[in-house]
Scaffold this motif. Structure first.
Motif, mmCIF file in Angstrom:
data_model
loop_
_atom_site.group_PDB
_atom_site.id
_atom_site.type_symbol
_atom_site.label_atom_id
_atom_site.label_comp_id
_atom_site.label_asym_id
_atom_site.label_seq_id
_atom_site.Cartn_x
_atom_site.Cartn_y
_atom_site.Cartn_z
ATOM 1 N N VAL A 58 0.884 -1.045 0.052
ATOM 2 C CA VAL A 58 0.174 0.106 0.062
ATOM 3 C C VAL A 58 0.817 1.163 -0.146
ATOM 4 N N TRP A 59 0.536 2.210 -1.094
ATOM 5 C CA TRP A 59 1.467 3.525 -1.154
ATOM 6 C C TRP A 59 0.474 4.764 -0.877
ATOM 7 N N ARG A 60 1.158 5.667 -0.698
ATOM 8 C CA ARG A 60 0.631 7.080 -0.605
ATOM 9 C C ARG A 60 1.869 8.022 -1.283
ATOM 10 N N ASN A 61 1.844 8.259 -2.441
ATOM 11 C CA ASN A 61 2.685 9.228 -3.317
ATOM 12 C C ASN A 61 2.008 10.376 -3.587
ATOM 13 N N ARG A 62 2.334 11.484 -3.104
ATOM 14 C CA ARG A 62 1.698 12.634 -3.461
ATOM 15 C C ARG A 62 0.189 12.396 -3.470
ATOM 16 N N SER A 63 -0.588 12.625 -4.463
ATOM 17 C CA SER A 63 -1.974 12.329 -4.622
ATOM 18 C C SER A 63 -2.445 11.093 -5.051
ATOM 19 N N GLU A 64 -1.516 10.139 -5.163
ATOM 20 C CA GLU A 64 -1.902 8.900 -5.854
ATOM 21 C C GLU A 64 -1.759 7.734 -4.707
ATOM 22 N N PHE A 65 -2.501 6.650 -4.854
ATOM 23 C CA PHE A 65 -2.341 5.620 -3.595
ATOM 24 C C PHE A 65 -2.498 4.095 -4.331
ATOM 25 N N PRO A 66 -1.453 3.902 -5.008
ATOM 26 C CA PRO A 66 -1.203 2.576 -5.558
ATOM 27 C C PRO A 66 -1.319 1.499 -4.449
#
Length: 156
Positions: free
Chosen positions: A44-52
């Motif tokens: 689970v990621w949070r990268n800026r405004s993306e959540f892959p």
């Protein structure tokens, strides 16, 4: 030649530093398939405004990222660690398709499973346009930062 021994929790100062450098080297390949292997299948990621979520979304995210962030070069530095978590700060430089260079600054929080795969990645990142002569990262890309190239300590 045998495969390298995985770096797994619980981390020590030495293994945390090795884990950070291994991540930096992998990201500097700009190879989404290789980079994605460092993450759990259900990462689970949070990268800026993306959540892959999951390796497939991570691969797609990285393909998009490196198709926009050209001539990408990254330096990571260990900030802190616990038994199964690592915090890093980083800077990377890249240019867009118009030739405008940027330096991106950020922090990441990582959490690992027992096998040493990253199950969670939270990234906060800011970009600043720079002039080509302001660049600090000049090694051949893609590829790892040379061992004699300075890290981030004392560099702003």
């Amino acid at each position: 030649m045998s495969a390298p021994i995985p770096i797994v929790p619980p981390f020590t100062l030495e293994t945390a530093r090795l884990k950070v450098r291994a991540a930096e080297n992998a990201w500097n390949t700009r190879d989404p398939d290789r980079v994605a292997l460092a993450y759990t299948e259900d990462t689970v990621w949070r990268n800026r405004s993306e959540f892959p979520k999951g390796r497939d979304e991570v691969r797609a995210f990285l393909r998009r990222k490196w198709s926009r962030e050209l001539d990408y070069r990254l330096v990571k530095e260990l900030w802190s660690f616990t038994a199964d978590r690592i915090a890093v700060r980083f800077q990377y430089e890249w240019h867009d398709d118009s030739g405008q260079w940027f330096r991106s600054y950020g922090n990441e929080l990582w959490e690992f499973d027992a096998a040493g795969l990253m199950r969670r990645r939270e990234a906060s990142i800011n970009d600043r346009p720079i002039k080509p002569e302001e660049r600090k990262f000049h090694w051949p890309a893609p590829g790892p930062r040379p061992d004699d190239h300075p890290g981030l300590s004392g560099v702003e």
